[in-house]
Design an enzyme around this catalytic site. Structure first.
Site, PDB file in Angstrom:
ATOM      1  N   CYS A   5      -6.311   2.475   5.327  1.00 24.73           N
ATOM      2  CA  CYS A   5      -6.984   1.284   5.841  1.00 24.73           C
ATOM      3  C   CYS A   5      -6.434   0.941   7.228  1.00 24.73           C
ATOM      4  O   CYS A   5      -5.458   1.520   7.700  1.00 24.73           O
ATOM      5  CB  CYS A   5      -6.805   0.107   4.884  1.00 24.73           C
ATOM      6  SG  CYS A   5      -5.142  -0.604   4.891  1.00 24.73           S
ATOM      7  N   GLU A  12       0.786   3.994   1.588  1.00 21.81           N
ATOM      8  CA  GLU A  12       1.155   4.525   2.902  1.00 21.81           C
ATOM      9  C   GLU A  12       2.286   3.717   3.544  1.00 21.81           C
ATOM     10  O   GLU A  12       3.201   4.286   4.140  1.00 21.81           O
ATOM     11  CB  GLU A  12      -0.052   4.534   3.840  1.00 21.81           C
ATOM     12  CG  GLU A  12      -1.158   5.447   3.407  1.00 21.81           C
ATOM     13  CD  GLU A  12      -2.206   4.763   2.530  1.00 21.81           C
ATOM     14  OE1 GLU A  12      -3.318   5.304   2.446  1.00 21.81           O
ATOM     15  OE2 GLU A  12      -1.916   3.706   1.932  1.00 21.81           O
ATOM     16  N   HIS A  47       0.851  -1.188   0.000  1.00 25.22           N
ATOM     17  CA  HIS A  47       0.000   0.000   0.000  1.00 25.22           C
ATOM     18  C   HIS A  47       0.886   1.237   0.000  1.00 25.22           C
ATOM     19  O   HIS A  47       1.963   1.247   0.595  1.00 25.22           O
ATOM     20  CB  HIS A  47      -0.902   0.014   1.224  1.00 25.22           C
ATOM     21  CG  HIS A  47      -1.988  -0.995   1.201  1.00 25.22           C
ATOM     22  ND1 HIS A  47      -3.130  -0.861   1.947  1.00 25.22           N
ATOM     23  CD2 HIS A  47      -2.124  -2.156   0.511  1.00 25.22           C
ATOM     24  CE1 HIS A  47      -3.919  -1.894   1.734  1.00 25.22           C
ATOM     25  NE2 HIS A  47      -3.333  -2.697   0.866  1.00 25.22           N
ATOM     26  N   CYS A  90      -2.691  -0.026   7.356  1.00 30.53           N
ATOM     27  CA  CYS A  90      -1.749   1.092   7.255  1.00 30.53           C
ATOM     28  C   CYS A  90      -1.792   2.004   8.472  1.00 30.53           C
ATOM     29  O   CYS A  90      -0.826   2.710   8.760  1.00 30.53           O
ATOM     30  CB  CYS A  90      -2.054   1.908   5.997  1.00 30.53           C
ATOM     31  SG  CYS A  90      -1.778   0.991   4.476  1.00 30.53           S
TER      32      CYS A  90
END
Length: 195
Positions: free
Chosen positions: A76, A48, A46, A79
């Protein structure tokens, strides 16, 4: 935030879902990251997470206090805990994620109990600033795939008014402007896939 949204457009052109992240410190960009899930075949890539990891290497430390993390979509739950552990000071995002969000759904980003029970491991919550340039961020998703975007919205995966615990997070309906990061040295990274 405008740069983060542009990076999400780039991610989509590169075959990723349109997720992006920018981390700034002292008004300068430390790192830029786009989704790398498809590219790397790794669901943990991801934007992040890649941005946090890269920022830690660039700054030479695990703690990112004084940094602001910008994301075009609410981070999410996966993260969100590393954001707390790395001591990110401020999290700014555009599009709400009421199904998977680490703020509006699971409350990892703002959970004060985590700090009080796990002192030293999970610091106090970062400042949360939702809804910045939301329409611009949503436009990228619509441009990427209008049909999928309409399904995402209809199913409540992304979008909607910014409410947390039944109330606006700031009491103003989520309409607030924040200046984006100033230009500076950047490092490309990447991140999210199957949110």
């Amino acid at each position: 935030m405008a740069r983060c949204i542009e990076l999400s457009r780039i991610a989509a052109r590169e075959g990723e879902l349109p997720f992006a992240c920018v981390i700034c410190r002292d008004g300068k960009v430390v790192v830029e990251a786009t989704n790398q899930v498809s590219r790397d075949g790794d669901v943990t890539r991801h934007a992040e997470l890649v941005a946090i990891s890269t920022a830690q290497r660039i700054l030479g430390r695990g703690r990112l206090g004084g940094c602001t993390l910008y994301s075009n979509v609410e981070p999410c739950v996966m993260c969100s805990l590393p954001m707390r552990e790395s001591r990110i000071s401020r999290v700014v995002f555009s599009i709400k994620s009421p199904l998977m969000g680490g703020f509006s759904r699971w409350n990892v980003l703002d959970d004060k109990n985590l700090s009080s029970v796990m002192m030293g491991y999970v610091p106090k919550p970062p400042e949360i600033v939702p809804g910045i340039l939301m329409q611009e961020a949503e436009a990228v998703w619509h441009e990427w795939n209008p049909l999928i975007w309409s399904i995402i919205r209809k199913r409540g995966v992304f979008g909607g008014h910014f409410r947390h615990g039944g109330d606006d997070t700031r009491g103003d309906g989520g309409e607030q402007s924040v200046e984006g990061p100033s230009s500076g040295a950047t490092t490309s990274g990447g991140g999210r896939g199957s949110q």
